[in-house]
Write a protein that holds these residues in place. Structure first.
Motif, PDB file in Angstrom:
ATOM      1  N   UNK A   1       0.820  -1.315  -0.069  1.00  0.00           N
ATOM      2  CA  UNK A   1      -0.011   0.007   0.195  1.00  0.00           C
ATOM      3  C   UNK A   1       0.925   1.253  -0.147  1.00  0.00           C
ATOM      4  N   UNK A   2       2.140   1.094  -0.014  1.00  0.00           N
ATOM      5  CA  UNK A   2       2.968   2.418   0.263  1.00  0.00           C
ATOM      6  C   UNK A   2       3.060   3.389  -0.673  1.00  0.00           C
ATOM      7  N   UNK A   3       2.656   3.171  -1.898  1.00  0.00           N
ATOM      8  CA  UNK A   3       2.529   4.020  -2.957  1.00  0.00           C
ATOM      9  C   UNK A   3       1.263   4.499  -3.619  1.00  0.00           C
ATOM     10  N   UNK A   4       0.295   3.723  -2.785  1.00  0.00           N
ATOM     11  CA  UNK A   4      -0.957   3.923  -3.694  1.00  0.00           C
ATOM     12  C   UNK A   4      -1.949   4.894  -2.730  1.00  0.00           C
ATOM     13  N   UNK A   5      -2.948   5.571  -3.402  1.00  0.00           N
ATOM     14  CA  UNK A   5      -3.955   6.424  -2.997  1.00  0.00           C
ATOM     15  C   UNK A   5      -5.017   5.540  -1.856  1.00  0.00           C
ATOM     16  N   UNK A   6      -5.813   6.111  -1.108  1.00  0.00           N
ATOM     17  CA  UNK A   6      -6.641   5.232  -0.214  1.00  0.00           C
ATOM     18  C   UNK A   6      -7.484   4.292  -1.118  1.00  0.00           C
ATOM     19  N   UNK A   7      -8.101   4.644  -2.075  1.00  0.00           N
ATOM     20  CA  UNK A   7      -9.303   3.847  -2.595  1.00  0.00           C
ATOM     21  C   UNK A   7      -8.500   2.743  -3.456  1.00  0.00           C
ATOM     22  N   UNK A   8      -7.280   3.063  -4.043  1.00  0.00           N
ATOM     23  CA  UNK A   8      -6.470   2.066  -5.005  1.00  0.00           C
ATOM     24  C   UNK A   8      -5.976   1.066  -3.886  1.00  0.00           C
ATOM     25  N   UNK A   9      -5.492   1.516  -2.699  1.00  0.00           N
ATOM     26  CA  UNK A   9      -5.061   0.740  -1.560  1.00  0.00           C
ATOM     27  C   UNK A   9      -6.365  -0.323  -1.185  1.00  0.00           C
ATOM     28  N   UNK A  10      -7.432   0.236  -1.309  1.00  0.00           N
ATOM     29  CA  UNK A  10      -8.330  -0.550  -0.621  1.00  0.00           C
ATOM     30  C   UNK A  10      -9.067  -1.607  -1.598  1.00  0.00           C
ATOM     31  N   UNK A  11      -9.049  -1.308  -2.995  1.00  0.00           N
ATOM     32  CA  UNK A  11      -9.071  -2.277  -4.259  1.00  0.00           C
ATOM     33  C   UNK A  11      -7.840  -3.205  -4.237  1.00  0.00           C
ATOM     34  N   UNK A  12      -6.611  -2.872  -3.709  1.00  0.00           N
ATOM     35  CA  UNK A  12      -5.279  -3.642  -3.753  1.00  0.00           C
ATOM     36  C   UNK A  12      -5.696  -4.826  -2.772  1.00  0.00           C
ATOM     37  N   UNK A  13      -6.185  -4.244  -1.674  1.00  0.00           N
ATOM     38  CA  UNK A  13      -6.566  -5.376  -0.388  1.00  0.00           C
ATOM     39  C   UNK A  13      -7.648  -6.100  -1.012  1.00  0.00           C
ATOM     40  N   UNK A  14      -8.662  -5.711  -1.459  1.00  0.00           N
ATOM     41  CA  UNK A  14      -9.702  -6.429  -2.107  1.00  0.00           C
ATOM     42  C   UNK A  14      -9.400  -7.574  -3.005  1.00  0.00           C
TER      43      UNK A  14
ATOM     44  N   UNK B   1       3.315  -4.980   6.221  1.00  0.00           N
ATOM     45  CA  UNK B   1       2.717  -3.705   5.903  1.00  0.00           C
ATOM     46  C   UNK B   1       2.623  -2.679   7.106  1.00  0.00           C
ATOM     47  N   UNK B   2       2.851  -1.528   7.138  1.00  0.00           N
ATOM     48  CA  UNK B   2       2.568  -0.490   8.262  1.00  0.00           C
ATOM     49  C   UNK B   2       1.158   0.024   8.631  1.00  0.00           C
ATOM     50  N   UNK B   3       0.345  -0.150   7.296  1.00  0.00           N
ATOM     51  CA  UNK B   3      -0.960   0.571   7.322  1.00  0.00           C
ATOM     52  C   UNK B   3      -1.861  -0.560   7.931  1.00  0.00           C
ATOM     53  N   UNK B   4      -1.937  -0.753   9.256  1.00  0.00           N
ATOM     54  CA  UNK B   4      -2.634  -2.018   9.925  1.00  0.00           C
ATOM     55  C   UNK B   4      -4.169  -1.742   9.521  1.00  0.00           C
ATOM     56  N   UNK B   5      -4.924  -0.705   9.629  1.00  0.00           N
ATOM     57  CA  UNK B   5      -6.313  -0.534   9.876  1.00  0.00           C
ATOM     58  C   UNK B   5      -6.551  -0.728   8.178  1.00  0.00           C
ATOM     59  N   UNK B   6      -5.656  -0.299   7.426  1.00  0.00           N
ATOM     60  CA  UNK B   6      -6.165  -0.587   5.936  1.00  0.00           C
ATOM     61  C   UNK B   6      -6.200  -1.862   5.543  1.00  0.00           C
ATOM     62  N   UNK B   7      -5.200  -2.789   5.807  1.00  0.00           N
ATOM     63  CA  UNK B   7      -5.021  -4.223   5.673  1.00  0.00           C
ATOM     64  C   UNK B   7      -6.262  -4.827   6.333  1.00  0.00           C
ATOM     65  N   UNK B   8      -6.879  -4.585   7.552  1.00  0.00           N
ATOM     66  CA  UNK B   8      -7.604  -5.170   8.315  1.00  0.00           C
ATOM     67  C   UNK B   8      -9.138  -4.960   7.689  1.00  0.00           C
ATOM     68  N   UNK B   9      -9.200  -4.146   6.716  1.00  0.00           N
ATOM     69  CA  UNK B   9     -10.379  -4.014   6.009  1.00  0.00           C
ATOM     70  C   UNK B   9     -11.006  -5.244   5.362  1.00  0.00           C
TER      71      UNK B   9
END
Length: 568
Positions: free
Chosen positions: A173-186, A202-210
């Motif tokens: 998720x390091x270089x992605x905007x929030x929505x693209x990061x969300x899509x990547x996790x999906x 990953x550092x962005x814990x809350x985003x991964x736990x989506x």
């Protein structure tokens, strides 16, 4: 349960260049069908752990190994990287560093070509995999010309094409905007199944736990601190103790003296159950319900009717009007390719605008050279290594003054002053090579500050940083801002935007979409959708607690956290 696919037994590793071990006595089993999240502060050893799994250790990074590592029946301590690559596919943080083909199709097919797969079978496999990652319409495209999210998809397809047992994602998720990061996790969640293993670092814990994960492994100082389910890990206080940022809704509940329990499903805001604790959250809000104050100073930067195109046809920026107040710290946000970095380049005169004007304190910059503009506006790039050209810290900071023919006496005074401001005085005569990433970041900021610009622009100042280093950089910038420095932050980090900037400017498809308080932007579904942002979980928490003013709840949380940080 089946035998472990990956098993570390009493495993320790020491790089040849280091005196101490980086990994200590690791005992870890990962089973088929699991999805694992590995977290830890910078330098904790989590990336080293990943490099052991994908074979970079010991093949690319040599060192001393104790204990054993078994990967799908292969001895991971002695196997070639080719052998391990048949079992483990890695998607790197920097997708550009992973591309080998001139087109998307060539890149996806690379591993198949190495295996001498027949061309008809290869084409069918590439088509199948590209469809799975939603890139079937880009097979003839140059991978380097794709967006950040598209590059991630191509990298993923390149490792999926061999049907490996393990997929390892290093900070996806390091270089992605929030929505693209969300899509990547999906996307990662969609390709995960009962026959493979997904490991995310990953550092962005809350985003991964989506999306659900089976286990969170916390690493620090080369040791596994905890290895348990998200329910157990998040209901403890262990993450913040080791410098990992908890999800915002968890922090808000803790501020309200709500005990987080596993049965509350704390791993995801959508599943989170407040139950009888709603009253505590409402009581906390009523006690701390305060309004943040906007900056009312005069404008120091004015951007009027600005338009720009690289090719003379497609507008990258279209009729942009913005003003930045003196002493303000503002976020500039939007999806990848929205024009944020292009706008920064135009402000510092790296590019020439097609129409409009840019003024500093009422004076146009259009007739100035890059060197002359640097007296008024300084820019700090995301990667400090792209800016550093000298061996010693003092020389790097002094460089801009020297090329402007300042006397050495004046240079010493100015450099000493800015090193003090930036907390670099103890390292005055140090080589830059001896500094940490965060310290190098400070050096690049100091090298711009010494020129005394009215405005400081920073591109992704906290990208790839753990919470501890993130906080150090941002508190340092906050100190500069409190001393009157005007700062513009280009960022994908919604936490940063909420916590440190009262106001945010949103760009979308080359146009200014919004310009208002950050907490309002991250609560507006229309803006969020158009700009690839992500709604803050604080808003969702306020709704769950039936708080009548969810926007003011977010505002109060930000103010409370800022005061709490300042007190510490």
């Amino acid at each position: 349960m089946d035998n472990a696919v990956i098993e570390f037994k009493n495993y320790s590793f020491k790089y040849h260049s280091q005196a101490d071990y980086t990994l200590h006595d690791i005992n870890l089993k990962i089973f088929k069908g699991e999805k694992i999240l590995i977290v830890g502060p910078s330098g904790s050893g989590k990336s080293t752990l990943g490099n052991c799994i994908n074979g970079l250790i010991p093949n690319s990074y040599k060192g001393e190994i104790l204990g054993s590592l078994n990967i799908a029946g292969i001895d991971g301590s002695n196997a070639s990287i080719f052998e391990i690559s048949k079992e483990v596919g890695t998607v790197l943080q920097d997708s550009d560093g992973q591309f080998v083909g001139l087109s998307v199709a060539e890149d996806i097919a690379f591993a198949l070509e190495n295996d001498n797969v027949l061309q008809d079978e290869m084409k069918a496999r590439v088509k199948q995999i590209s469809k799975l990652v939603d890139m079937e319409n880009f097979l003839k495209s140059n991978p380097y010309e794709l967006s950040g999210g598209q590059k991630q998809r191509v990298s993923l397809a390149g490792v999926m094409v061999e049907d490996t047992k393990v997929l390892l994602f290093d900070e996806p998720l390091a270089n992605l905007d929030p929505k693209t990061g969300k899509i990547a996790i999906e996307l990662i969640d969609n390709i995960h199944n009962e026959d493979n293993i997904v490991i995310i670092i990953e550092h962005r814990l809350e985003d991964v736990l989506y999306k659900d994960v089976d286990r969170i492994i916390l690493v620090d100082n080369g040791r596994i601190i905890i290895d348990d389910t998200p329910k157990i890990v998040l209901s403890s206080n262990i993450l913040t103790k080791y410098g990992i940022r908890e999800p915002l809704y968890i922090s808000a509940c803790r501020y309200a003296d709500i005990e987080i329990k596993p049965e509350m499903n704390p791993e995801n805001i959508d599943k989170f159950i407040l139950g009888n604790e709603e009253k505590k959250l409402n009581d906390w809000f009523n006690k701390h319900n305060v309004r943040l104050k906007p900056n009312t100073n005069e404008a120091v930067l004015e951007i009027n009717n600005l338009s720009f195109s690289y090719d003379g046809e497609r507008k990258i920026l279209d009729n942009i009007n913005i003003d930045i107040k003196k002493g303000e710290m503002v976020s500039l946000v939007g999806k990848n390719g929205a024009g944020k970095s292009t706008l920064a380049k135009l402000i510092v005169r790296f590019e020439k605008l097609d129409q409009g004007d840019i003024k500093i304190k009422g004076e146009s910059l259009l007739g100035l050279t890059i060197k002359e503009t640097a007296k008024h506006v300084g820019i700090v790039l995301q990667n400090p290594n792209q800016m550093i050209s000298k061996n010693l810290i003092y020389d790097e900071i002094a460089y801009g003054l020297r090329i402007r023919d300042y006397s050495e006496e004046d240079i010493k005074i100015k450099v000493d002053d800015v090193m003090k401001i930036c907390g670099l005085s103890p390292f005055k005569n140090w080589p830059i090579s001896a500094l940490s990433y965060g310290q190098k970041k400070r050096v690049t900021i100091a090298s711009i500050l010494v020129l005394n610009p009215e405005i400081l622009i920073l591109d992704e100042p906290t990208a790839g940083q753990d919470y501890k280093h993130y906080s150090e950089i941002m508190e340092f910038l906050k100190t500069l801002n409190n001393n009157g420095q005007t700062i513009i932050l280009i960022t994908h980090d919604m936490h940063l935007m909420l916590e440190y900037t009262y106001r945010a400017i949103v760009l979308s498809d080359g146009k200014k979409l919004a310009d208002k308080p950050s907490y309002e932007i991250l609560s507006d579904n229309e803006i969020i959708e158009k700009a690839n942002l992500k709604r803050t979980s604080l808003y969702d928490l306020a709704v769950k607690a039936h708080i009548k003013e969810p926007l003011h709840f977010i505002e109060s949380f930000i103010n409370y956290e800022r005061r709490k940080f300042d007190e510490n």
